[in-house]
Design a protein around this motif. Structure first.
Motif, mmCIF file in Angstrom:
data_model
loop_
_atom_site.group_PDB
_atom_site.id
_atom_site.type_symbol
_atom_site.label_atom_id
_atom_site.label_comp_id
_atom_site.label_asym_id
_atom_site.label_seq_id
_atom_site.Cartn_x
_atom_site.Cartn_y
_atom_site.Cartn_z
ATOM 1 N N GLU A 298 88.741 25.964 1.605
ATOM 2 C CA GLU A 298 88.159 25.188 0.681
ATOM 3 C C GLU A 298 86.317 25.376 2.337
ATOM 4 O O GLU A 298 85.452 25.294 0.907
ATOM 5 N N LEU A 299 86.575 24.492 3.137
ATOM 6 C CA LEU A 299 85.826 23.865 4.243
ATOM 7 C C LEU A 299 84.991 24.942 3.798
ATOM 8 O O LEU A 299 83.558 25.106 4.354
ATOM 9 N N GLU A 300 85.050 26.251 4.130
ATOM 10 C CA GLU A 300 84.294 27.643 4.666
ATOM 11 C C GLU A 300 83.545 28.158 3.092
ATOM 12 O O GLU A 300 82.971 28.403 3.298
ATOM 13 N N CYS A 301 84.629 28.508 1.797
ATOM 14 C CA CYS A 301 83.592 28.085 1.299
ATOM 15 C C CYS A 301 82.004 27.025 0.470
ATOM 16 O O CYS A 301 80.864 27.557 0.129
ATOM 17 N N VAL B 264 80.861 26.000 3.055
ATOM 18 C CA VAL B 264 79.648 26.189 3.958
ATOM 19 C C VAL B 264 78.824 27.057 3.527
ATOM 20 O O VAL B 264 77.482 27.321 3.683
ATOM 21 N N VAL B 265 79.546 27.828 3.034
ATOM 22 C CA VAL B 265 78.959 29.248 2.666
ATOM 23 C C VAL B 265 77.443 28.837 1.396
ATOM 24 O O VAL B 265 76.433 29.077 1.344
ATOM 25 N N ALA B 266 78.189 27.667 0.716
ATOM 26 C CA ALA B 266 77.836 27.056 -0.514
ATOM 27 C C ALA B 266 76.690 26.279 -0.566
ATOM 28 O O ALA B 266 75.076 26.526 -0.279
ATOM 29 N N TYR B 267 77.163 25.602 0.673
ATOM 30 C CA TYR B 267 76.093 24.604 1.328
ATOM 31 C C TYR B 267 75.586 24.732 2.697
ATOM 32 O O TYR B 267 75.872 24.095 2.995
ATOM 33 N N PRO B 268 74.939 25.797 3.018
ATOM 34 C CA PRO B 268 74.759 25.983 4.304
ATOM 35 C C PRO B 268 74.135 25.344 5.355
ATOM 36 O O PRO B 268 74.057 24.857 6.110
ATOM 37 N N ARG C 160 80.096 21.057 7.997
ATOM 38 C CA ARG C 160 80.103 22.386 9.291
ATOM 39 C C ARG C 160 80.603 21.237 10.299
ATOM 40 O O ARG C 160 82.047 21.157 10.514
ATOM 41 N N GLU C 161 80.357 20.153 9.784
ATOM 42 C CA GLU C 161 81.370 19.382 11.134
ATOM 43 C C GLU C 161 82.564 19.243 10.724
ATOM 44 O O GLU C 161 83.464 19.775 11.866
ATOM 45 N N LEU C 162 83.080 18.387 9.257
ATOM 46 C CA LEU C 162 84.384 18.721 9.330
ATOM 47 C C LEU C 162 85.324 20.032 9.107
ATOM 48 O O LEU C 162 86.293 20.128 9.403
ATOM 49 N N LEU C 163 84.574 21.586 8.894
ATOM 50 C CA LEU C 163 85.037 22.507 9.382
ATOM 51 C C LEU C 163 85.569 23.006 10.602
ATOM 52 O O LEU C 163 86.867 22.945 11.070
ATOM 53 N N MET C 164 84.081 22.724 12.407
ATOM 54 C CA MET C 164 84.626 22.327 12.920
ATOM 55 C C MET C 164 85.348 21.720 13.199
ATOM 56 O O MET C 164 86.893 21.601 14.076
ATOM 57 N N THR C 165 85.611 20.352 12.901
ATOM 58 C CA THR C 165 87.237 19.348 13.044
ATOM 59 C C THR C 165 88.464 20.401 12.530
ATOM 60 O O THR C 165 89.226 20.477 13.368
ATOM 61 N N VAL D 91 80.720 28.297 14.918
ATOM 62 C CA VAL D 91 80.390 27.072 13.482
ATOM 63 C C VAL D 91 78.966 26.448 13.943
ATOM 64 O O VAL D 91 77.781 26.443 13.146
ATOM 65 N N ALA D 92 79.017 26.067 14.859
ATOM 66 C CA ALA D 92 78.233 24.830 15.691
ATOM 67 C C ALA D 92 76.376 26.203 16.170
ATOM 68 O O ALA D 92 75.498 25.695 15.778
ATOM 69 N N ARG D 93 77.489 27.104 16.646
ATOM 70 C CA ARG D 93 76.309 27.515 17.124
ATOM 71 C C ARG D 93 75.132 29.193 16.188
ATOM 72 O O ARG D 93 74.543 28.798 15.632
ATOM 73 N N HIS D 94 75.829 29.079 14.775
ATOM 74 C CA HIS D 94 75.560 29.545 13.055
ATOM 75 C C HIS D 94 75.018 28.668 12.393
ATOM 76 O O HIS D 94 73.435 28.989 11.731
ATOM 77 N N LEU D 95 75.438 27.302 12.624
ATOM 78 C CA LEU D 95 74.619 26.139 11.926
ATOM 79 C C LEU D 95 72.936 26.266 13.052
ATOM 80 O O LEU D 95 72.158 26.002 12.092
ATOM 81 N N ARG D 96 73.047 26.422 14.314
ATOM 82 C CA ARG D 96 71.504 25.742 14.905
ATOM 83 C C ARG D 96 70.840 27.007 15.168
ATOM 84 O O ARG D 96 69.312 26.805 14.310
ATOM 85 N N CYS D 97 71.169 28.056 15.148
ATOM 86 C CA CYS D 97 70.412 29.634 14.285
ATOM 87 C C CYS D 97 69.641 29.477 13.514
ATOM 88 O O CYS D 97 68.407 29.793 13.153
ATOM 89 N N LEU D 98 71.103 28.794 11.990
ATOM 90 C CA LEU D 98 70.334 28.811 11.035
ATOM 91 C C LEU D 98 69.263 28.099 10.589
ATOM 92 O O LEU D 98 67.704 27.647 10.132
#
Length: 268
Positions: free
Chosen positions: A187-190, A192-196, A202-207, A221-228
């Motif tokens: 659910e969290l992966e979906c 994150v894709v829908a609301y990047p 992202r925090e919850l997915l990382m947890t 996940v954190a690296r991808h967010l930082r780049c984005l």
């Protein structure tokens, strides 16, 4: 989920009303749906006739707009089984739709979310997850999905969508606190894709990934967010993400108490 009998109007999806026999009624005419939607988002308040004209014809109104509004109101009263105008009332300046507490599905949604927040704030995670789950089950798609570009509806749709996302986040936080990491990861992966750019997902997915032993995936996940964020906005992730990233790098335990909201709003 079976809806309470008190709910008479639904706007968390296509606009519908409950008829006397308990069935849900759709509105084939676009202007009827728009009129009802505008009156519902302004329920228990008088909406001036000029305002209804602007909402029904935001670009260019026909010359007979006031007469058309009267006709739509008359037809809407028939659909609501309100021939005497006791529910959809005529006022000197316009019209007012009287909606009792509990008759609108969004009011039920707000009440369930308030219950969920109280449970979450007292670490009653299973109870919180149940309340938020019931609240989200009221949604049948985009709010007022079958209504056009009436400004009042468009603005309310944005506000309600944000409330839905906030409830989803708190449902996920309760689920993680209950230890349901494996179940919630897809659910969290979906989300994150829908609301990047929504960092909380992202925090919850990382947890969740970290708690299931997927440390490298959590850091990814954190690296991808930082780049984005740097590419799109020229900024770094917020303090919560950075703190969680350090926790994962050090192999420390995640403080699940941070999943609780800081305060419980009043029932206003």
């Amino acid at each position: 989920m079976a809806l309470p009998e008190s709910i008479r109007y639904r706007i968390l999806g296509p606009v519908q009303t409950r008829s006397a026999d308990g069935t849900w009624q759709d509105f084939r005419q676009d202007k009827w749906r728009t009129l009802l939607a505008v009156l519902l988002v302004r329920s228990n308040h008088v909406v001036p006739c000029d305002e209804l004209v602007r909402q029904l014809w935001p670009e260019e109104a026909p010359g007979s707009q006031r007469k058309l509004v009267q006709q739509y109101v008359h037809r809407l009263r028939r659909s609501l089984d309100d021939p005497a105008g006791e529910v959809l009332r005529t006022r000197p300046a316009g019209y007012e739709l009287r909606v009792s507490p509990g008759e609108l599905d969004v009011d039920r949604f707000d009440a369930l979310c308030a219950d969920g927040r109280r449970a979450l704030a007292t670490a009653a995670y299973e109870e919180a997850m149940a309340h938020f789950g019931q609240a989200m089950a009221l949604w049948r798609g985009t709010a007022m999905a079958d209504v056009g570009n009436a400004p009042a509806v468009a603005a309310e749709r944005i506000r309600m969508t944000e409330r839905r996302l906030a409830a989803t986040e708190l449902w996920l936080r309760a689920g993680l606190a209950c230890g349901r990491h494996d179940v919630l990861i897809p659910e969290l992966e979906c989300l994150v894709v829908a609301y990047p750019l929504r960092e909380r997902f992202r925090e919850l997915l990382m947890t969740a990934l970290y708690e299931t032993g997927r440390r490298a995936d959590a850091l990814s996940v954190a690296r991808h967010l930082r780049c984005l964020l740097r590419e799109e906005l020229g900024i770094d992730p917020g303090a919560e993400i950075q703190r969680l990233e350090r926790t994962i790098l050090l192999g420390e335990d995640v403080d699940l108490s941070l999943l609780r909201p800081l305060a419980v709003p009043t029932d206003s």
